[in-house]
Design a protein around this motif. Structure first.
Motif, PDB file in Angstrom:
ATOM      1  N   GLU A 216       0.825  -1.224   0.000  1.00 46.08           N
ATOM      2  CA  GLU A 216       0.000   0.000   0.000  1.00 46.08           C
ATOM      3  C   GLU A 216       0.850   1.261   0.000  1.00 46.08           C
ATOM      4  OE1 GLU A 216      -3.366   2.156   2.869  1.00 46.08           O
ATOM      5  OE2 GLU A 216      -2.891   0.031   3.098  1.00 46.08           O
ATOM      6  N   ASN A 217       2.040   1.201   0.602  1.00 44.36           N
ATOM      7  CA  ASN A 217       2.829   2.428   0.773  1.00 44.36           C
ATOM      8  C   ASN A 217       4.307   2.252   0.417  1.00 44.36           C
ATOM      9  OD1 ASN A 217       3.694   0.872   2.909  1.00 44.36           O
ATOM     10  ND2 ASN A 217       2.750   2.135   4.494  1.00 44.36           N
ATOM     11  N   PRO A 232       5.829  -7.311  -8.503  1.00 42.98           N
ATOM     12  CA  PRO A 232       5.786  -6.613  -9.789  1.00 42.98           C
ATOM     13  C   PRO A 232       5.042  -5.282  -9.751  1.00 42.98           C
ATOM     14  CG  PRO A 232       4.316  -8.518  -9.792  1.00 42.98           C
ATOM     15  CD  PRO A 232       5.149  -8.616  -8.551  1.00 42.98           C
ATOM     16  N   ASN A 233       4.022  -5.163  -8.924  1.00 47.76           N
ATOM     17  CA  ASN A 233       3.244  -3.925  -8.885  1.00 47.76           C
ATOM     18  C   ASN A 233       3.957  -2.794  -8.156  1.00 47.76           C
ATOM     19  OD1 ASN A 233       0.952  -4.808 -10.304  1.00 47.76           O
ATOM     20  ND2 ASN A 233       0.194  -5.876  -8.486  1.00 47.76           N
ATOM     21  N   ILE A 265       2.980  11.559  -7.002  1.00 46.84           N
ATOM     22  CA  ILE A 265       2.169  10.491  -6.410  1.00 46.84           C
ATOM     23  C   ILE A 265       2.109  10.567  -4.886  1.00 46.84           C
ATOM     24  CG2 ILE A 265       2.740   8.954  -8.319  1.00 46.84           C
ATOM     25  CD1 ILE A 265       4.570   7.398  -6.407  1.00 46.84           C
ATOM     26  N   ALA A 266       2.768  11.567  -4.306  1.00 45.24           N
ATOM     27  CA  ALA A 266       2.848  11.657  -2.847  1.00 45.24           C
ATOM     28  C   ALA A 266       1.472  11.693  -2.186  1.00 45.24           C
ATOM     29  CB  ALA A 266       3.652  12.886  -2.442  1.00 45.24           C
ATOM     30  N   GLY A 267       0.497  12.263  -2.876  1.00 43.32           N
ATOM     31  CA  GLY A 267      -0.832  12.384  -2.286  1.00 43.32           C
ATOM     32  C   GLY A 267      -1.722  11.171  -2.498  1.00 43.32           C
ATOM     33  N   THR A 273      -3.002   1.344  -6.426  1.00 45.60           N
ATOM     34  CA  THR A 273      -3.863   1.845  -7.498  1.00 45.60           C
ATOM     35  C   THR A 273      -3.052   2.401  -8.670  1.00 45.60           C
ATOM     36  OG1 THR A 273      -3.986   4.059  -6.524  1.00 45.60           O
ATOM     37  CG2 THR A 273      -5.626   2.441  -5.799  1.00 45.60           C
ATOM     38  N   LEU A 274      -1.737   2.463  -8.508  1.00 44.30           N
ATOM     39  CA  LEU A 274      -0.870   3.050  -9.528  1.00 44.30           C
ATOM     40  C   LEU A 274      -0.267   1.978 -10.425  1.00 44.30           C
ATOM     41  CD1 LEU A 274       1.047   5.577  -7.241  1.00 44.30           C
ATOM     42  CD2 LEU A 274      -0.887   6.086  -8.752  1.00 44.30           C
ATOM     43  N   ARG A 275       0.147   2.409 -11.595  1.00 45.82           N
ATOM     44  CA  ARG A 275       0.856   1.529 -12.535  1.00 45.82           C
ATOM     45  C   ARG A 275       2.179   2.202 -12.859  1.00 45.82           C
ATOM     46  NH1 ARG A 275       0.301  -2.722 -15.907  1.00 45.82           N
ATOM     47  NH2 ARG A 275       1.190  -2.612 -18.007  1.00 45.82           N
ATOM     48  N   HIS A 276       3.207   1.842 -12.085  1.00 49.32           N
ATOM     49  CA  HIS A 276       4.496   2.521 -12.199  1.00 49.32           C
ATOM     50  C   HIS A 276       5.178   2.280 -13.543  1.00 49.32           C
ATOM     51  CE1 HIS A 276       4.048   3.561  -8.071  1.00 49.32           C
ATOM     52  NE2 HIS A 276       4.221   2.324  -7.624  1.00 49.32           N
ATOM     53  N   LYS A 277       4.776   1.236 -14.249  1.00 46.92           N
ATOM     54  CA  LYS A 277       5.385   0.974 -15.548  1.00 46.92           C
ATOM     55  C   LYS A 277       5.182   2.155 -16.494  1.00 46.92           C
ATOM     56  CE  LYS A 277       5.559  -2.384 -19.316  1.00 46.92           C
ATOM     57  NZ  LYS A 277       5.084  -3.697 -19.824  1.00 46.92           N
ATOM     58  N   SER A 278       4.121   2.901 -16.277  1.00 46.77           N
ATOM     59  CA  SER A 278       3.795   4.035 -17.150  1.00 46.77           C
ATOM     60  C   SER A 278       4.244   5.364 -16.553  1.00 46.77           C
ATOM     61  CB  SER A 278       2.286   4.063 -17.412  1.00 46.77           C
ATOM     62  OG  SER A 278       1.832   2.841 -17.938  1.00 46.77           O
ATOM     63  N   TRP A 279       5.240   5.333 -15.681  1.00 45.63           N
ATOM     64  CA  TRP A 279       5.604   6.555 -14.957  1.00 45.63           C
ATOM     65  C   TRP A 279       6.095   7.670 -15.876  1.00 45.63           C
ATOM     66  CZ3 TRP A 279      10.509   8.829 -14.278  1.00 45.63           C
ATOM     67  CH2 TRP A 279      11.610   8.085 -14.744  1.00 45.63           C
ATOM     68  N   LYS A 280       6.814   7.331 -16.936  1.00 43.68           N
ATOM     69  CA  LYS A 280       7.300   8.372 -17.839  1.00 43.68           C
ATOM     70  C   LYS A 280       6.167   8.967 -18.660  1.00 43.68           C
ATOM     71  CE  LYS A 280      12.116   6.953 -18.217  1.00 43.68           C
ATOM     72  NZ  LYS A 280      13.244   6.577 -19.100  1.00 43.68           N
ATOM     73  N   HIS A 281       5.217   8.133 -19.034  1.00 40.09           N
ATOM     74  CA  HIS A 281       4.034   8.642 -19.740  1.00 40.09           C
ATOM     75  C   HIS A 281       3.263   9.597 -18.838  1.00 40.09           C
ATOM     76  CE1 HIS A 281       0.515   8.704 -22.339  1.00 40.09           C
ATOM     77  NE2 HIS A 281      -0.227   8.390 -21.284  1.00 40.09           N
TER      78      HIS A 281
END
Length: 289
Positions: A216-217, A232-233, A265-267, A273-281
């Motif tokens: 979660e965090n 992986p998530n 994403i700090a908030g 709920t996030l998908r870090h794979k798309s962080w640059k997008h």
């Protein structure tokens, strides 16, 4: 998804073996979820004969199965065999090399975020669960600064992520200041449909020591996706920072981009709920500061 505590209750079949080497008899105990790799590791710990020098006679008919083969599937309980091989010397070695993996020279990577069903198999693998437990029990953490209540957990890889340590320290860093490679262990996955052996960084080891942290965090930044195999998530892959002396490396701004993403994403209350794979997008959608 099964948890570590749930799977720990599953009894494992013990497989005792006896072998002779250099005129002496030895006993080695394995578990059903162990692999041929673990057998070789046990033999090395008893005899100092590295896997590439081990010749195992009389354990199975024909050629010894590959490293990823499960011991339970070999039906070898109670068997005796002979080990032939020359041991290494008693010189001090980097603990990370005891895993004798090709990570140093093998840059092949694999992304598990696109196949979460396969990742779930590795996460719930009985051997992997046991390895997490063993690593948790062995790990001693030196807390340099008290943890702050309510903060998230950022797990940062060092070499090729924060800096290129090879020219500075030949890849070695003080183990009392970092979680070094001894926290990692070998797992058996697949790459392009073929068996793939590599090490992994299991966040559950940290979570077991610090239960205030969880999926979660927690976010894990690394230049190798395969290190996220059991989480992986939670993984965010960063472009590898290598050859620090070159002009291309001097122009690297990957960490600055990561910092912007972290602020963004700090908030978010639940990182799941996030998908870090798309962080640059996601960064490209943000207004320029």
């Amino acid at each position: 998804m099964a948890t570590v505590l749930e799977d720990e209750a599953i009894p494992e079949m013990k497989i005792p073996l006896t072998f002779k080497w250099s005129g002496r008899e030895y006993k080695v105990d394995l578990l059903g979820s162990d692999r041929v790799y673990d057998l070789k590791t046990s033999l090395m710990s008893l005899t100092k004969v590295p896997p590439e020098r081990q010749k195992i006679l009389g354990l199975v008919k024909g050629k010894l199965p590959p490293d990823q083969e499960r011991i339970a599937d070999l039906r070898i309980a109670g068997k005796s065999f002979t080990l032939i091989g020359t041991p290494e010397g008693d010189e001090i070695k980097d603990p990370s090399k005891l895993e004798f993996l090709p990570d140093v020279v093998n840059d092949l990577d694999v992304d598990f975020t696109d196949n979460l069903a396969a990742a779930a198999v590795y996460i719930n693998d009985q051997r992997n669960i046991r390895k997490v437990k063993e690593a948790t029990e062995k790990l001693q953490i030196n807390i340099i600064h008290p943890l702050r209540d309510g903060k998230r957990l950022l797990v940062l890889d060092i070499d090729y992520t924060i800096l290129d340590t090879k020219p500075l320290t030949s890849g070695s860093l003080p183990p009392d200041e970092f979680l070094d490679k001894t926290c990692m262990f070998t797992i058996f996955t697949e790459r392009n449909g073929q068996p793939y052996t590599h090490q992994v960084k299991a966040l559950q080891i940290i979570w077991n020591h610090f239960p205030q942290f969880s999926a979660e965090n927690t976010i894990h930044v690394d230049d190798l996706s395969r290190n996220f195999a059991l989480n992986p998530n939670e993984g965010l892959k960063i472009h590898a920072f290598k050859n620090a002396h070159t002009e291309q490396a001097q122009a690297d701004r990957e960490l600055a981009k990561i910092a912007r993403y972290m602020v963004h994403i700090a908030g978010v209350e639940d990182f799941r709920t996030l998908r870090h794979k798309s962080w640059k997008h996601e960064l490209r959608r943000l207004p320029q500061s």
